[in-house]
Design a protein around this motif. Structure first.
Motif, PDB file in Angstrom:
ATOM      1  N   PHE A 233      47.767  63.581  19.366  1.00 29.01           N
ATOM      2  CA  PHE A 233      46.993  63.109  20.510  1.00 29.01           C
ATOM      3  C   PHE A 233      45.628  62.560  20.108  1.00 29.01           C
ATOM      4  N   GLY A 234      45.271  61.463  20.758  1.00 30.35           N
ATOM      5  CA  GLY A 234      43.904  60.992  20.796  1.00 30.35           C
ATOM      6  C   GLY A 234      43.482  61.092  22.252  1.00 30.35           C
ATOM      7  N   VAL A 235      42.510  61.922  22.539  1.00 27.21           N
ATOM      8  CA  VAL A 235      42.112  62.162  23.935  1.00 27.21           C
ATOM      9  C   VAL A 235      40.976  61.205  24.288  1.00 27.21           C
ATOM     10  N   PRO A 236      41.189  60.288  25.264  1.00 23.24           N
ATOM     11  CA  PRO A 236      40.191  59.264  25.574  1.00 23.24           C
ATOM     12  C   PRO A 236      38.873  59.800  26.110  1.00 23.24           C
ATOM     13  N   GLY A 237      38.847  61.046  26.554  1.00 21.72           N
ATOM     14  CA  GLY A 237      37.594  61.628  27.022  1.00 21.72           C
ATOM     15  C   GLY A 237      37.718  62.238  28.398  1.00 21.72           C
ATOM     16  N   TYR A 238      37.667  63.562  28.474  1.00 24.03           N
ATOM     17  CA  TYR A 238      37.720  64.245  29.763  1.00 24.03           C
ATOM     18  C   TYR A 238      36.381  64.158  30.479  1.00 24.03           C
ATOM     19  N   ALA A 239      36.374  64.598  31.729  1.00 23.54           N
ATOM     20  CA  ALA A 239      35.138  64.669  32.496  1.00 23.54           C
ATOM     21  C   ALA A 239      34.169  65.646  31.825  1.00 23.54           C
ATOM     22  N   HIS A 240      32.949  65.681  32.318  1.00 22.87           N
ATOM     23  CA  HIS A 240      31.911  66.556  31.773  1.00 22.87           C
ATOM     24  C   HIS A 240      32.424  67.996  31.699  1.00 22.87           C
ATOM     25  N   PRO A 241      32.061  68.732  30.647  1.00 25.82           N
ATOM     26  CA  PRO A 241      32.557  70.110  30.492  1.00 25.82           C
ATOM     27  C   PRO A 241      32.291  71.025  31.684  1.00 25.82           C
ATOM     28  N   LEU A 242      31.243  70.757  32.462  1.00 28.67           N
ATOM     29  CA  LEU A 242      31.009  71.569  33.659  1.00 28.67           C
ATOM     30  C   LEU A 242      32.015  71.259  34.755  1.00 28.67           C
ATOM     31  N   VAL A 243      32.520  70.026  34.756  1.00 25.28           N
ATOM     32  CA  VAL A 243      33.504  69.596  35.760  1.00 25.28           C
ATOM     33  C   VAL A 243      34.917  69.937  35.322  1.00 25.28           C
ATOM     34  N   ALA A 244      35.163  69.850  34.029  1.00 29.27           N
ATOM     35  CA  ALA A 244      36.510  70.080  33.496  1.00 29.27           C
ATOM     36  C   ALA A 244      36.487  71.137  32.391  1.00 29.27           C
ATOM     37  N   PRO A 245      36.051  72.362  32.706  1.00 30.94           N
ATOM     38  CA  PRO A 245      35.941  73.386  31.656  1.00 30.94           C
ATOM     39  C   PRO A 245      37.294  73.809  31.092  1.00 30.94           C
ATOM     40  N   LEU A 246      38.337  73.842  31.919  1.00 31.46           N
ATOM     41  CA  LEU A 246      39.653  74.240  31.436  1.00 31.46           C
ATOM     42  C   LEU A 246      40.201  73.227  30.444  1.00 31.46           C
ATOM     43  N   GLU A 247      39.968  71.942  30.730  1.00 33.17           N
ATOM     44  CA  GLU A 247      40.446  70.891  29.839  1.00 33.17           C
ATOM     45  C   GLU A 247      39.804  71.019  28.456  1.00 33.17           C
TER      46      GLU A 247
ATOM     47  N   THR B 179      49.315  57.843  17.316  1.00 34.23           N
ATOM     48  CA  THR B 179      48.316  58.528  18.138  1.00 34.23           C
ATOM     49  C   THR B 179      48.520  58.115  19.588  1.00 34.23           C
ATOM     50  N   ILE B 180      48.733  59.088  20.461  1.00 37.32           N
ATOM     51  CA  ILE B 180      49.073  58.782  21.851  1.00 37.32           C
ATOM     52  C   ILE B 180      48.264  59.648  22.813  1.00 37.32           C
ATOM     53  N   TYR B 181      48.218  59.198  24.047  1.00 41.05           N
ATOM     54  CA  TYR B 181      47.789  60.055  25.150  1.00 41.05           C
ATOM     55  C   TYR B 181      48.538  59.580  26.386  1.00 41.05           C
ATOM     56  N   PHE B 182      49.434  60.421  26.881  1.00 41.18           N
ATOM     57  CA  PHE B 182      50.205  60.132  28.082  1.00 41.18           C
ATOM     58  C   PHE B 182      49.803  61.109  29.177  1.00 41.18           C
ATOM     59  N   THR B 183      49.677  60.614  30.384  1.00 40.99           N
ATOM     60  CA  THR B 183      49.305  61.473  31.500  1.00 40.99           C
ATOM     61  C   THR B 183      50.004  61.033  32.775  1.00 40.99           C
ATOM     62  N   ASP B 184      50.235  61.991  33.676  1.00 40.07           N
ATOM     63  CA  ASP B 184      50.784  61.659  34.983  1.00 40.07           C
ATOM     64  C   ASP B 184      49.684  61.287  35.964  1.00 40.07           C
ATOM     65  N   ARG B 185      48.428  61.444  35.581  1.00 43.16           N
ATOM     66  CA  ARG B 185      47.325  61.005  36.442  1.00 43.16           C
ATOM     67  C   ARG B 185      47.348  59.484  36.545  1.00 43.16           C
TER      68      ARG B 185
END
Length: 249
Positions: free
Chosen positions: A20-34, A213-219
């Protein structure tokens, strides 16, 4: 176009080991689980992008510093996000942002998002990458084209993002024949809106087209109104299991 090969007839082997290459999650305060999930041992991560505020922001963010540090301590490469705006950003602005990333978050490299694709823009992109490598010493550079660029870009960076878009386009996508001259480790695919039931088909296309290197999501991007990469896919555990074990047909 004569230099394209369909996904169904690509010459790449299906035994490619994906990560995986992760394009970038939301801010850690918004997406702490991610962000917490990314540090889990055994997750096949090639790198994770840290995008604080469409770049490094205006001051060091302790929450982002902690998230980046946790990943780096887990052996995960962290990349800063630099938006090239298809070549509209000034060289000096990009280098200033890169220096902030290095000073504040000690990143391991950069994703140059919205990177130009044409031949005429290549010298300026090469100049930017050369300067970034000098700042990094050693580091990883990814050019986020989102489509197939002029082939000369492949000699400029460590990896190219040659697809970024919806599943509705990816499932019928084509791969440029010149990519066969390079190993799969040089190419990345980001696909949103991938239904769970088509996950294996999407993985098969990545292997056929020679992207490791991939990143697939259902979002989804909700017609361009939301960021599909901001949160974790609903089937994260499943795709980690499939990719981590090298599952293939």
């Amino acid at each position: 176009m004569p230099y394209l090969t369909s996904a169904a007839t690509g010459a790449a082997s299906t035994d490619i080991r994906l990560g995986f290459g992760v394009p970038g999650y939301a801010h850690p305060l918004v997406a702490p689980l991610e962000w917490g999930e990314l540090a889990r041992p055994g997750t096949p991560l090639h790198w994770v992008v840290l995008n604080v505020a469409d770049g490094p922001g205006t001051r060091s963010d302790p929450h982002c510093l902690e998230a980046a540090g946790r990943l780096r301590n887990a052996g995960v490469r962290v990349l800063g996000h630099l938006d090239m705006t298809h070549g509209a950003r000034a060289f000096g602005e990009l280098i200033t942002e890169a220096q902030r990333y290095l000073d504040w978050y000690r990143v391991d490299g950069f994703l140059l998002d919205d990177c130009p694709t044409g031949r005429t823009a290549l010298p300026e992109v090469r100049r930017t990458v050369t300067t970034l490598r000098a700042l990094l010493g050693e580091g990883h550079i990814v050019l986020g084209h989102g489509g197939h660029p002029y082939p000369g870009y492949a000699e400029t960076a460590d990896q190219l993002v040659t697809f970024a878009g919806p599943w509705s386009d990816y499932r019928w996508s084509q791969v440029a024949e010149w990519t066969a001259e390079y190993p799969p480790e040089r190419f990345c695919h980001f696909v949103h809106g991938v239904p769970r039931g088509h996950l294996e088909e999407a993985l098969r296309i990545a292997r056929w087209q020679g992207a490791s290197t991939i990143y697939f999501t259902d979002r989804t991007d909700d017609g361009g109104r939301t960021d599909p990469w901001a949160s974790m896919p609903g089937y994260w555990d499943e795709i980690v299991s499939r990719v981590g074990t090298g599952v293939s047909e």
